[in-house]
Write a protein that holds these residues in place. Structure first.
Motif, mmCIF file in Angstrom:
data_model
loop_
_atom_site.group_PDB
_atom_site.id
_atom_site.type_symbol
_atom_site.label_atom_id
_atom_site.label_comp_id
_atom_site.label_asym_id
_atom_site.label_seq_id
_atom_site.Cartn_x
_atom_site.Cartn_y
_atom_site.Cartn_z
ATOM 1 N N ARG A 42 -98.479 -47.956 -56.219
ATOM 2 C CA ARG A 42 -99.325 -48.992 -56.799
ATOM 3 C C ARG A 42 -98.491 -49.557 -57.928
ATOM 4 N NH1 ARG A 42 -100.763 -48.703 -52.642
ATOM 5 N NH2 ARG A 42 -102.771 -48.221 -51.738
ATOM 6 N N VAL A 48 -100.680 -41.384 -55.905
ATOM 7 C CA VAL A 48 -100.071 -42.697 -56.110
ATOM 8 C C VAL A 48 -99.166 -42.699 -57.348
ATOM 9 C CG1 VAL A 48 -102.006 -43.900 -55.005
ATOM 10 C CG2 VAL A 48 -101.988 -43.619 -57.474
ATOM 11 N N ALA A 49 -98.223 -43.639 -57.339
ATOM 12 C CA ALA A 49 -97.298 -43.758 -58.473
ATOM 13 C C ALA A 49 -96.929 -45.221 -58.645
ATOM 14 C CB ALA A 49 -96.040 -42.947 -58.172
ATOM 15 N N ASP A 50 -96.462 -45.582 -59.835
ATOM 16 C CA ASP A 50 -96.041 -46.966 -60.030
ATOM 17 C C ASP A 50 -94.515 -47.089 -59.856
ATOM 18 O OD1 ASP A 50 -94.988 -46.036 -62.419
ATOM 19 O OD2 ASP A 50 -96.568 -46.918 -63.662
ATOM 20 N N PHE A 104 -92.205 -45.078 -62.299
ATOM 21 C CA PHE A 104 -92.175 -43.649 -62.008
ATOM 22 C C PHE A 104 -91.293 -43.377 -60.783
ATOM 23 C CE2 PHE A 104 -93.884 -39.749 -60.034
ATOM 24 C CZ PHE A 104 -93.708 -38.864 -61.089
ATOM 25 N N PRO A 154 -101.340 -53.641 -52.243
ATOM 26 C CA PRO A 154 -101.117 -54.423 -53.471
ATOM 27 C C PRO A 154 -100.366 -55.727 -53.224
ATOM 28 C CG PRO A 154 -100.621 -52.112 -53.840
ATOM 29 C CD PRO A 154 -100.835 -52.263 -52.365
ATOM 30 N N PHE A 173 -98.241 -51.778 -60.192
ATOM 31 C CA PHE A 173 -98.641 -51.981 -61.585
ATOM 32 C C PHE A 173 -100.018 -51.367 -61.824
ATOM 33 C CE2 PHE A 173 -95.838 -55.361 -60.052
ATOM 34 C CZ PHE A 173 -94.716 -55.084 -60.827
ATOM 35 N N GLY A 174 -100.250 -50.203 -61.228
ATOM 36 C CA GLY A 174 -101.492 -49.457 -61.448
ATOM 37 C C GLY A 174 -102.709 -49.997 -60.723
ATOM 38 N N GLU A 175 -102.495 -50.688 -59.573
ATOM 39 C CA GLU A 175 -103.629 -51.232 -58.808
ATOM 40 C C GLU A 175 -104.483 -50.111 -58.202
ATOM 41 O OE1 GLU A 175 -100.458 -51.998 -58.461
ATOM 42 O OE2 GLU A 175 -100.143 -54.149 -58.218
ATOM 43 N N ASP A 176 -105.613 -50.518 -57.587
ATOM 44 C CA ASP A 176 -106.552 -49.591 -56.944
ATOM 45 C C ASP A 176 -105.841 -48.734 -55.894
ATOM 46 O OD1 ASP A 176 -108.876 -48.425 -55.976
ATOM 47 O OD2 ASP A 176 -109.267 -50.069 -54.576
ATOM 48 N N ALA A 177 -106.121 -47.421 -55.898
ATOM 49 C CA ALA A 177 -105.423 -46.492 -55.000
ATOM 50 C C ALA A 177 -105.921 -46.563 -53.563
ATOM 51 C CB ALA A 177 -105.565 -45.073 -55.525
#
Ligand code: C5P
Length: 227
Positions: A178, A190-192, A195, A209, A180-184
């Motif tokens: 995800r 999940v990771a951005d 990371f 995404p 930029f931290g979107e819905d999993a």
């Protein structure tokens, strides 16, 4: 690190429209079960027509007896894709049989082994494999390396450990990103992008995404700017 876009839209037309929007970017395209079952080899050709430089990852996750997997791998050779995958849990002998079958070809696609699906929680994984994800993913990666594969599919959380026990050049491809931290959605681990980079991931796979965004090209551009 390279970006691989999952073409998981419901119709061929929607997938091709998405691909046309990102045709000027240096990306991989992931063709999964639904799309391949429905649209087949013609679809792969259509992707290369939009841009011959697209790299194609055929994500069929082969899992069967060794000889049947090797037969399927040999059929994949005829499709001209750049990467495909098989399940590590089919066993080391199955992985070896696939790689041996491909030895006679001068040029072959990259072959990756699926370790633990990124949709598994620890409890769900334990129900099936009676082990924790990290331990089992490491063991699957070791088996895949010894069987001569090029890398594994894992979550970003396992990438660095896998590189440490195999080697830096043994590739990791991680779905469940995800950016930029979107819905999993249904993904559990999940990771951005940042990371994934820290964990030395070679390929990030991004589906929803990108294809659910108002402007997919903009999201792709934003991700590529970070790589
Ligand atoms: O939409 P999202 O970004 O979650 O898509 C992830 C893609 O990666 C899907 O096509 C899914 O089938 C695939 N995949 C996965 N986990 C794995 C292997 C493949 O999510 N371990």
């Amino acid at each position: 690190m390279q970006l691989c876009i999952a073409l998981d839209l419901p119709t061929k037309e929607e997938n091709l429209a998405l691909v046309s929007k990102v045709k000027n970017y240096d990306v991989w395209l992931k063709v999964g079960l639904r799309t391949y079952i429905r649209d087949g080899e013609e679809f792969l050709k259509a992707l290369k027509t939009i841009n011959p430089n697209f790299k194609i990852f055929l994500d069929l996750k082969l899992y069967d007896i060794p000889n049947t997997m090797a037969d399927a791998a040999e059929s994949i050779m005829g499709l001209g894709v750049d990467m495909f995958n098989i399940h590590a849990s089919a066993g080391k002998r199955a992985m070896q049989t696939v790689m041996q079958r491909l030895e006679k070809y001068e040029k072959r696609p990259l072959v990756l082994a699926v370790t633990a699906l990124t949709s598994f929680s620890e409890d769900e994984f334990r129900d099936v494999y009676e082990a924790d994800i990290a331990t089992k993913a490491n063991q699957f990666a070791q088996d895949a390396k010894e069987a001569g594969l090029d890398g594994v599919v894992c979550s970003a959380y396992e990438s660095l450990a896998i590189k440490n026990i195999t080697n830096e050049n043994f590739m990791t491809l991680t779905p469940g990103i995800r950016p930029f931290g979107e819905d999993a959605g249904d993904q559990k681990r999940v990771a951005d992008v940042a990371f994934a980079q820290e964990q030395k991931v070679d390929f990030i796979v991004v589906g929803r995404p990108i294809y659910q965004a108002q402007d997919p090209a903009k999201v792709v551009e934003k991700i590529l700017a970070q790589l």
